[in-house]
Design an enzyme around this catalytic site. Structure first.
Site, PDB file in Angstrom:
ATOM      1  N   HIS A  13      16.257  15.035  63.048  1.00 18.73           N
ATOM      2  CA  HIS A  13      16.383  13.988  61.944  1.00 18.73           C
ATOM      3  C   HIS A  13      15.877  14.413  60.679  1.00 18.73           C
ATOM      4  CE1 HIS A  13      16.114  10.017  60.073  1.00 18.73           C
ATOM      5  NE2 HIS A  13      15.019  10.576  59.625  1.00 18.73           N
ATOM      6  N   HIS A  53      18.525  14.415  56.065  1.00 18.10           N
ATOM      7  CA  HIS A  53      17.915  14.371  55.048  1.00 18.10           C
ATOM      8  C   HIS A  53      18.337  15.616  53.957  1.00 18.10           C
ATOM      9  CE1 HIS A  53      15.643  10.722  55.105  1.00 18.10           C
ATOM     10  NE2 HIS A  53      15.225  11.082  56.520  1.00 18.10           N
ATOM     11  N   GLU A  64      17.659   6.007  54.531  1.00 21.24           N
ATOM     12  CA  GLU A  64      17.880   6.168  55.844  1.00 21.24           C
ATOM     13  C   GLU A  64      18.860   5.333  56.697  1.00 21.24           C
ATOM     14  OE1 GLU A  64      16.027   7.879  57.761  1.00 21.24           O
ATOM     15  OE2 GLU A  64      14.171   8.142  56.615  1.00 21.24           O
ATOM     16  N   SER A  70      21.971  11.231  61.420  1.00 22.43           N
ATOM     17  CA  SER A  70      21.451  11.950  62.622  1.00 22.43           C
ATOM     18  C   SER A  70      21.312  11.110  63.882  1.00 22.43           C
ATOM     19  CB  SER A  70      19.933  12.254  62.230  1.00 22.43           C
ATOM     20  OG  SER A  70      19.074  11.133  62.331  1.00 22.43           O
TER      21      SER A  70
HETATM   22 FE    FE Z   1      13.994   9.928  57.826  1.00 20.49          FE
END
Ligand code: FE
Ligand code: PHE
Length: 285
Positions: free
Chosen positions: A138, A143, A184, A203
């Site tokens: 993730h 990111h 997010e 993700s």
């Molecule tokens: Fe995160």
């Protein structure tokens, strides 16, 4: 319904985290310890990577796709140091390894100084669909690619400084919502249609498609004050997504001093995750 992945900002106070914090430095970082990853872990990474690669060309924003291509992390869990070398040249950011979620202030301090904390452990095979705490897949896949985009990179650093300030103003609850609904779970409007840029979407095997394509959730045009008042749920797909027109807009809309905004909304009721407000500008797919 599949649950959404948790993120650093909202859950750093969660008890009993999985990572090994015993050797962590005072800034919460550890060594990545790349050579300790097993062949099975690299293989699980490839499986997760391949699964997302079947989705992202159609559902992720082009800034993400562009960098992911050049990073070439298809073969296994990447070495953070190698990626940091490229990232420093591109936007001045670097990666630091952490054992998992870290306290808010430490997290903001890293972001404000252009260091992105990446969890060093990988989920277990039975957690391929869903993992309660953010793992290296993730944190990295979701990111890191966008940190190569200069405008997005500036936004993340500004967020870190904004976090330190929000802590002083006792407004972390409100600012955390901005992280949640942009970093997010953010959506962006492009000529090709809606695309995801939030890491929780990028993700995730299920929510990326859901956020972009499903008729179920609300999608509203990004509005700072509306967003800061909107609660979120961490245990299921989002009810509402906020849509930006581009990272330039995100920077511009979050540049003003939040102090008066925090003041004002402190006395207003929160907006429920699935609530519609009278002045929402709804975005169609
Ligand atoms: Fe995160
Ligand atoms: N402008 C915000 C403030 O004054 C700081 C900030 C910028 C927060 C970008 C988040 C994202 O507090």
């Amino acid at each position: 319904m599949e649950r959404s992945i948790l993120t650093a900002v909202s859950n750093a106070r969660q008890p009993r985290l999985r990572g090994d914090y015993s050797g962590a430095r005072t800034d919460h970082t550890v060594e990545q310890n790349w050579s300790a990853y097993t062949a099975a872990e690299h293989s699980l990474w490839r499986k997760l990577y391949d699964r997302q690669m079947r989705l992202v060309p159609q559902y992720a924003c082009e800034e993400f796709l562009h960098t992911l291509d050049r990073l070439d992390v298809s073969g296994g869990i990447p070495r953070f140091e190698a990626i940091s070398r490229k990232l420093r040249r591109a936007t001045g950011w670097e990666l630091v390894a952490v054992p998992g979620l870290i306290p808010d202030l430490g997290f903001f301090e890293h972001l404000a100084n252009r260091r992105f904390p990446v969890t060093n452990w990988l989920r277990r095979p039975q957690e391929a669909e869903y993992v309660v705490e953010p793992d290296v897949f993730h944190d990295f896949f979701g990111h890191v690619p966008l940190l190569f985009d200069p405008v997005y990179a500036d936004y993340m650093a500004a967020y870190g400084a904004g976090g330190l300030k929000a802590a002083r103003l006792d407004s972390l609850k409100h600012l955390a919502r901005l992280y949640w609904y942009t970093v997010e779970f953010g959506l962006i409007r492009t000529p090709e249609g809606l695309r995801g840029y939030g890491a929780g979407l990028l993700s995730s095997s299920g929510e990326l498609l859901y956020a972009v394509d499903s008729a179920e959730p609300r999608r509203v045009k990004f509005d700072l004050e509306r967003l800061l008042r909107t609660e979120y749920r961490i245990d299921r797909f989002q009810d509402t997504y906020f849509v930006i027109d581009g990272f330039e807009q995100l920077i511009a809309d979050t540049a003003p001093d939040f102090t008066p905004v925090y003041e004002r909304i402190r006395r207003m009721p929160p907006i429920a995750p699935d609530e519609a407000t009278w002045d929402d500008v709804v975005v169609r797919r």
